[in-house]
Design an enzyme around this catalytic site. Structure first.
Site, PDB file in Angstrom:
ATOM      1  N   LYS A 196      38.324  23.709  -3.533  1.00  0.00           N
ATOM      2  CA  LYS A 196      37.348  23.634  -2.750  1.00  0.00           C
ATOM      3  C   LYS A 196      36.645  22.238  -2.996  1.00  0.00           C
ATOM      4  CE  LYS A 196      33.273  25.437  -0.453  1.00  0.00           C
ATOM      5  NZ  LYS A 196      32.259  26.558  -0.008  1.00  0.00           N
ATOM      6  N   LYS A 249      40.972  24.091   0.449  1.00  0.00           N
ATOM      7  CA  LYS A 249      39.894  23.814   1.344  1.00  0.00           C
ATOM      8  C   LYS A 249      39.323  22.291   1.170  1.00  0.00           C
ATOM      9  CE  LYS A 249      35.683  25.504   3.036  1.00  0.00           C
ATOM     10  NZ  LYS A 249      34.303  26.201   2.728  1.00  0.00           N
TER      11      LYS A 249
END
Ligand code: PBG
Length: 328
Positions: A196, A249
């Site tokens: 992330k 992400k």
């Protein structure tokens, strides 16, 4: 080697059924997870200005929305909550009667076949807006782990089928796995937000979830967008800690990371098509500058082509409808 004029690659493109037969990547509603924002109050369906088509739902309205998602053939929702009050330790996150815990109960009741996934993080619940406990001006990794584990367990005890830790604390998957196992919840999987990145693409989400950090930023725990090798180490470590599904992400600007993760690891791979990616498409479409449906399908196909098995997307409901209508 055959080459032109013997080789004519256009032969397979002339007819629609031939294009269908030779298509390498397909979208299906079955690959999508739809995020939902849940809030307190009665009869609330609050628009989220930078994310047209997305709403904050109160519990009494949530069931109907969940049933609609299920009826579209989307197998799962990802729940985010807006608590009534915030405090330094984010206690709303692990309150057994917290907003997400209640939401999990409502969704399981309204749409029993729909998979309920809960985001495990503190940023929506802390008054400072960071994803963990602040100690001496810093987000303290190890003190945060216990709270993330409590959060995940309370969500599972409220009916969540899978938990998705997104705080980017080292050891969070392990801490959650241990807490779930110790409570006998050995069959509940963990989807780790493994790689992330500290991304400006989360801007609209922070409006939707009211989770903007009140000081500083998240670069001390989320990844540097410049680092792909480090992303592989993050995925590797989530797997070592027991993640059942791993995630990259955001999606769009990180498809090289997705592709490499797909090649390196055999775990199911998810991408999060995040809020800013959605807002950009919506804004340009509203101006009439792009074709929303074609652009959206092209972007999501690219995520699957790069290697994503699962796409978490605010477009999921639209896509399910388009696919149902038989879009090529
Ligand atoms: C919680 C969390 C965030 C997102 C998912 N979980 C916000 C953040 O890290 O700032 C972003 C999702 C999106 O932008 O759609 N930490």
């Amino acid at each position: 080697m055959t080459s032109f004029p013997d080789l004519r690659l256009r032969r397979l493109r002339d007819l629609e059924p031939l294009r269908n037969l030779t298509r390498e990547t397909r979208l299906s509603a079955a690959n999508f997870i739809y995020p939902l924002f849940v809030t307190h109050g009665q009869g609330v369906q609050e628009a989220i200005p930078p994310m047209p088509g997305c709403y904050q739902w109160s519990l009494d309205r949530l069931g109907q929305e969940a049933a609609e998602v299920a009826a579209l053939g989307i197998p799962a929702v990802l729940l985010f909550g807006l608590p009534a009050e915030k405090d330094p330790t984010g206690s709303g996150a692990y309150d057994p009667e917290g907003i997400v815990q209640e939401a999990a109960r409502v969704v399981k009741q309204a749409a029993p076949g729909l998979l309920v996934i809960t985001d495990v993080c503190l940023c929506e619940y802390t008054d400072h807006g960071h994803c963990g406990i602040i100690d001496k001006g810093q987000v303290d990794n190890d003190q945060t782990l216990e709270l993330l584990a409590r959060t995940a367990l309370s969500q599972v005890q409220a009916g969540a089928d899978m938990v998705a830790p997104s705080a980017m604390m080292d050891g969070q998957v392990r801490a959650i796995r241990q807490a779930l196992d110790a409570a006998g919840e050995t069959s509940v999987p963990i989807m780790g937000y493994a790689a992330k990145f500290a991304s400006a693409f989360y801007g609209p989400f922070r409006v939707a979830a009211d989770s903007t950090p009140q000081f500083g930023d998240r670069r001390g725990y989320q990844m540097d967008p410049a680092n792909r090798r480090m992303a592989m180490r993050e995925v590797e470590s989530d797997i070592a800690e027991g993640a059942d599904i791993v995630m990259v992400k955001p999606a769009l600007a990180y498809l090289d990371v997705v592709q490499q993760a797909r090649q390196r690891f055999d775990h199911p791979l998810a991408v999060y098509n995040v809020s800013g990616e959605y807002s950009m498409v919506k804004a340009a479409a509203r101006q009439g500058w792009i074709d929303e449906k074609q652009i959206t399908l092209e972007l999501l196909t690219a995520m699957r082509r790069a290697g994503a098995d699962i796409i978490i997307s605010y477009h999921a409901k639209d896509v399910a409808r388009w696919l149902r209508e038989g879009t090529p």
